[in-house]
Design a protein around this motif. Structure first.
Motif, PDB file in Angstrom:
ATOM      1  N   THR A   1      -1.381  -1.424  -0.074  1.00 54.61           N
ATOM      2  CA  THR A   1      -0.947  -1.086  -1.419  1.00 54.61           C
ATOM      3  C   THR A   1      -0.941   0.431  -1.563  1.00 54.61           C
ATOM      4  OG1 THR A   1      -1.882  -3.130  -2.331  1.00 54.61           O
ATOM      5  CG2 THR A   1      -1.411  -1.341  -3.876  1.00 54.61           C
ATOM      6  N   LEU A   2       0.223   0.982  -1.927  1.00 51.19           N
ATOM      7  CA  LEU A   2       0.364   2.418  -2.138  1.00 51.19           C
ATOM      8  C   LEU A   2       0.464   2.683  -3.637  1.00 51.19           C
ATOM      9  CD1 LEU A   2       3.099   3.134   0.592  1.00 51.19           C
ATOM     10  CD2 LEU A   2       0.614   3.344   0.829  1.00 51.19           C
ATOM     11  N   THR A   3      -0.181   3.745  -4.077  1.00 44.58           N
ATOM     12  CA  THR A   3      -0.173   4.071  -5.504  1.00 44.58           C
ATOM     13  C   THR A   3       0.268   5.522  -5.712  1.00 44.58           C
ATOM     14  OG1 THR A   3      -2.542   4.596  -5.334  1.00 44.58           O
ATOM     15  CG2 THR A   3      -1.947   2.386  -6.121  1.00 44.58           C
ATOM     16  N   PRO A   4       1.582   5.783  -5.652  1.00 44.00           N
ATOM     17  CA  PRO A   4       2.051   7.152  -5.861  1.00 44.00           C
ATOM     18  C   PRO A   4       1.882   7.642  -7.296  1.00 44.00           C
ATOM     19  CG  PRO A   4       3.889   5.619  -5.620  1.00 44.00           C
ATOM     20  CD  PRO A   4       2.658   4.857  -5.284  1.00 44.00           C
ATOM     21  N   GLY A   5       1.682   6.700  -8.245  1.00 40.97           N
ATOM     22  CA  GLY A   5       1.457   7.104  -9.633  1.00 40.97           C
ATOM     23  C   GLY A   5       2.746   7.437 -10.362  1.00 40.97           C
ATOM     24  N   ALA A   6       2.657   8.414 -11.293  1.00 39.97           N
ATOM     25  CA  ALA A   6       3.803   8.774 -12.122  1.00 39.97           C
ATOM     26  C   ALA A   6       4.883   9.459 -11.291  1.00 39.97           C
ATOM     27  CB  ALA A   6       3.356   9.681 -13.263  1.00 39.97           C
ATOM     28  N   GLN A   7       6.125   8.991 -11.462  1.00 43.96           N
ATOM     29  CA  GLN A   7       7.263   9.582 -10.764  1.00 43.96           C
ATOM     30  C   GLN A   7       8.443   9.719 -11.724  1.00 43.96           C
ATOM     31  OE1 GLN A   7       7.700   6.833  -7.373  1.00 43.96           O
ATOM     32  NE2 GLN A   7       6.934   8.452  -6.039  1.00 43.96           N
ATOM     33  N   PRO A   8       9.270  10.731 -11.528  1.00 39.47           N
ATOM     34  CA  PRO A   8      10.434  10.916 -12.396  1.00 39.47           C
ATOM     35  C   PRO A   8      11.554   9.950 -12.014  1.00 39.47           C
ATOM     36  CG  PRO A   8      10.405  12.599 -10.710  1.00 39.47           C
ATOM     37  CD  PRO A   8       9.135  11.812 -10.536  1.00 39.47           C
ATOM     38  N   SER A   9      12.594   9.912 -12.808  1.00 42.40           N
ATOM     39  CA  SER A   9      13.747   9.079 -12.498  1.00 42.40           C
ATOM     40  C   SER A   9      14.488   9.642 -11.282  1.00 42.40           C
ATOM     41  CB  SER A   9      14.695   9.027 -13.692  1.00 42.40           C
ATOM     42  OG  SER A   9      15.187  10.328 -13.987  1.00 42.40           O
ATOM     43  N   GLY A  10      15.244   8.773 -10.590  1.00 37.98           N
ATOM     44  CA  GLY A  10      16.009   9.201  -9.428  1.00 37.98           C
ATOM     45  C   GLY A  10      15.526   8.554  -8.142  1.00 37.98           C
ATOM     46  N   ASP A  11      16.067   9.030  -7.019  1.00 37.61           N
ATOM     47  CA  ASP A  11      15.689   8.494  -5.706  1.00 37.61           C
ATOM     48  C   ASP A  11      14.310   8.996  -5.311  1.00 37.61           C
ATOM     49  OD1 ASP A  11      18.138   7.276  -5.606  1.00 37.61           O
ATOM     50  OD2 ASP A  11      19.055   8.758  -4.278  1.00 37.61           O
ATOM     51  N   GLN A  12      13.484   8.073  -4.808  1.00 34.94           N
ATOM     52  CA  GLN A  12      12.123   8.402  -4.398  1.00 34.94           C
ATOM     53  C   GLN A  12      11.897   7.970  -2.953  1.00 34.94           C
ATOM     54  OE1 GLN A  12      10.397  10.117  -6.548  1.00 34.94           O
ATOM     55  NE2 GLN A  12      11.769   9.766  -8.292  1.00 34.94           N
ATOM     56  N   GLY A  13      11.011   8.674  -2.267  1.00 34.52           N
ATOM     57  CA  GLY A  13      10.618   8.309  -0.916  1.00 34.52           C
ATOM     58  C   GLY A  13       9.120   8.486  -0.759  1.00 34.52           C
ATOM     59  N   VAL A  14       8.432   7.413  -0.392  1.00 33.38           N
ATOM     60  CA  VAL A  14       6.972   7.446  -0.254  1.00 33.38           C
ATOM     61  C   VAL A  14       6.608   7.161   1.200  1.00 33.38           C
ATOM     62  CG1 VAL A  14       4.781   6.404  -0.957  1.00 33.38           C
ATOM     63  CG2 VAL A  14       6.621   6.727  -2.637  1.00 33.38           C
ATOM     64  N   VAL A  15       5.782   8.020   1.777  1.00 33.76           N
ATOM     65  CA  VAL A  15       5.385   7.878   3.178  1.00 33.76           C
ATOM     66  C   VAL A  15       4.268   6.853   3.312  1.00 33.76           C
ATOM     67  CG1 VAL A  15       4.405   9.056   5.176  1.00 33.76           C
ATOM     68  CG2 VAL A  15       6.088  10.232   3.739  1.00 33.76           C
ATOM     69  N   TRP A  16       4.404   5.974   4.289  1.00 30.84           N
ATOM     70  CA  TRP A  16       3.369   5.003   4.635  1.00 30.84           C
ATOM     71  C   TRP A  16       2.882   5.355   6.036  1.00 30.84           C
ATOM     72  CZ3 TRP A  16       4.741  -0.321   6.983  1.00 30.84           C
ATOM     73  CH2 TRP A  16       3.563  -1.036   7.286  1.00 30.84           C
ATOM     74  N   ASP A  17       1.576   5.530   6.167  1.00 27.04           N
ATOM     75  CA  ASP A  17       1.014   5.972   7.450  1.00 27.04           C
ATOM     76  C   ASP A  17       0.945   4.878   8.504  1.00 27.04           C
ATOM     77  OD1 ASP A  17      -1.058   4.392   6.525  1.00 27.04           O
ATOM     78  OD2 ASP A  17      -2.445   6.069   6.155  1.00 27.04           O
ATOM     79  N   GLY A  18       1.346   3.659   8.148  1.00 27.29           N
ATOM     80  CA  GLY A  18       1.350   2.570   9.119  1.00 27.29           C
ATOM     81  C   GLY A  18       0.033   1.824   9.210  1.00 27.29           C
ATOM     82  N   ASN A  19      -0.927   2.167   8.342  1.00 28.75           N
ATOM     83  CA  ASN A  19      -2.228   1.499   8.345  1.00 28.75           C
ATOM     84  C   ASN A  19      -2.327   0.480   7.225  1.00 28.75           C
ATOM     85  OD1 ASN A  19      -3.001   3.174  10.476  1.00 28.75           O
ATOM     86  ND2 ASN A  19      -3.897   4.698   9.095  1.00 28.75           N
ATOM     87  N   ASP A  20      -3.304  -0.439   7.358  1.00 25.58           N
ATOM     88  CA  ASP A  20      -3.564  -1.380   6.262  1.00 25.58           C
ATOM     89  C   ASP A  20      -4.518  -0.735   5.270  1.00 25.58           C
ATOM     90  OD1 ASP A  20      -6.103  -1.500   7.373  1.00 25.58           O
ATOM     91  OD2 ASP A  20      -5.822  -3.474   8.285  1.00 25.58           O
ATOM     92  N   ASP A  21      -4.972  -1.497   4.283  1.00 28.92           N
ATOM     93  CA  ASP A  21      -5.842  -0.945   3.241  1.00 28.92           C
ATOM     94  C   ASP A  21      -7.206  -0.511   3.770  1.00 28.92           C
ATOM     95  OD1 ASP A  21      -4.097  -1.077   1.045  1.00 28.92           O
ATOM     96  OD2 ASP A  21      -4.515  -3.199   0.715  1.00 28.92           O
ATOM     97  N   LEU A  22      -7.580  -1.001   4.957  1.00 33.05           N
ATOM     98  CA  LEU A  22      -8.864  -0.642   5.540  1.00 33.05           C
ATOM     99  C   LEU A  22      -8.730   0.515   6.530  1.00 33.05           C
ATOM    100  CD1 LEU A  22     -10.344  -4.223   6.168  1.00 33.05           C
ATOM    101  CD2 LEU A  22     -10.778  -2.669   4.238  1.00 33.05           C
ATOM    102  N   GLY A  23      -7.512   1.030   6.695  1.00 36.12           N
ATOM    103  CA  GLY A  23      -7.295   2.147   7.607  1.00 36.12           C
ATOM    104  C   GLY A  23      -7.009   1.734   9.031  1.00 36.12           C
ATOM    105  N   ASN A  24      -6.796   0.436   9.258  1.00 38.03           N
ATOM    106  CA  ASN A  24      -6.508  -0.036  10.612  1.00 38.03           C
ATOM    107  C   ASN A  24      -4.999   0.016  10.886  1.00 38.03           C
ATOM    108  OD1 ASN A  24      -9.278  -0.827  11.053  1.00 38.03           O
ATOM    109  ND2 ASN A  24      -8.878  -2.615   9.746  1.00 38.03           N
ATOM    110  N   PRO A  25      -4.612   0.511  12.068  1.00 37.40           N
ATOM    111  CA  PRO A  25      -3.180   0.559  12.406  1.00 37.40           C
ATOM    112  C   PRO A  25      -2.585  -0.852  12.460  1.00 37.40           C
ATOM    113  CG  PRO A  25      -4.464   1.943  13.886  1.00 37.40           C
ATOM    114  CD  PRO A  25      -5.445   1.112  13.127  1.00 37.40           C
TER     115      PRO A  25
END
Length: 227
Positions: free
Chosen positions: A134-158
């Protein structure tokens, strides 16, 4: 009155099947001239019949011209689409989809469009439909967005490489749920012409040209990834 059956029977061998039930405008005019040339002088063609046959010829010619113009327009449109598709080779495009591909040891990026400012939460699921991150980027403006996912689960495991789906929950003012349009970006690797239309291969995925929603110059990709 001229009929298709009459034309079909001209010059046909006994018992032979008519070659076609379609009367072209050239054959129509030839038959009309022949009929006038061989009419009985004592019983000339009735004016009403003559006018009716000329009207048929005019309508046939107009329909033929319309069809030829329509075919020409389709051919022009097809050529324009093919030219545009070939021009997309090597360029980055966006395609509506909520899938993201994770490669071993690399980060991935999820893309989506917000119609207005909103607080955003992203759930990433594996092929079994289980939420693994689960990623929580929070408040974002309107338009195209891109959020990076590090490839890990919620516990930090790849997590293993493969395809994952993501769902974006966006909440606007007044605690309203805001509609979100997810999409993925990639370079166009190839173009293929098919009976169903023009298909593009984008990062190994084949998608119809009609589904392309974003077109970006390839050289601008690095700048966009920094956002």
């Amino acid at each position: 009155m001229l009929t298709t059956a009459a034309v079909s029977g001209l010059g046909a061998a006994p018992g032979a099947e008519p070659a076609s039930q379609t009367l072209g405008k050239d054959a129509f005019m030839q038959l009309l001239v022949t009929q006038l040339r061989h009419q009985n002088p004592l019983e000339p063609m009735d004016n009403k019949d003559f006018i009716a046959q000329l009207s048929q010829f005019t309508s046939l010619e107009e329909l033929s011209s319309i069809r030829e113009s329509f075919d020409a327009s389709l051919a022009t449109q097809r050529t324009m689409n093919q030219t545009m598709a070939v021009g997309l080779l090597g360029r980055e495009v966006g395609v509506p989809a909520n899938q993201v591909t994770l490669e071993s040891g690399l980060e991935a990026k999820v893309h989506y469009t917000l119609p207005e400012q909103a607080d955003v939460q992203i759930e990433i699921q594996n092929v079994l439909g289980t939420v693994v991150r689960t990623l929580t980027p929070g408040a974002q403006p309107s338009g195209d967005q891109g959020v990076v996912w590090d490839g890990n689960d919620d516990l930090g495991n790849p997590l293993p490489e493969g395809n994952y789906t993501y769902h974006v929950l966006a909440v606007g003012g007044g605690n309203r749920q805001v509609p979100v349009q997810p999409f993925f970006k990639g370079l166009v690797d190839s173009v293929r012409m098919t009976d169903a239309g023009i298909m593009l291969t984008v990062e190994g995925r084949e998608v119809p040209l009609s589904q392309i929603s974003v077109i970006q110059a390839a050289e601008a990709r690095d700048d966009d990834d920094e956002k």
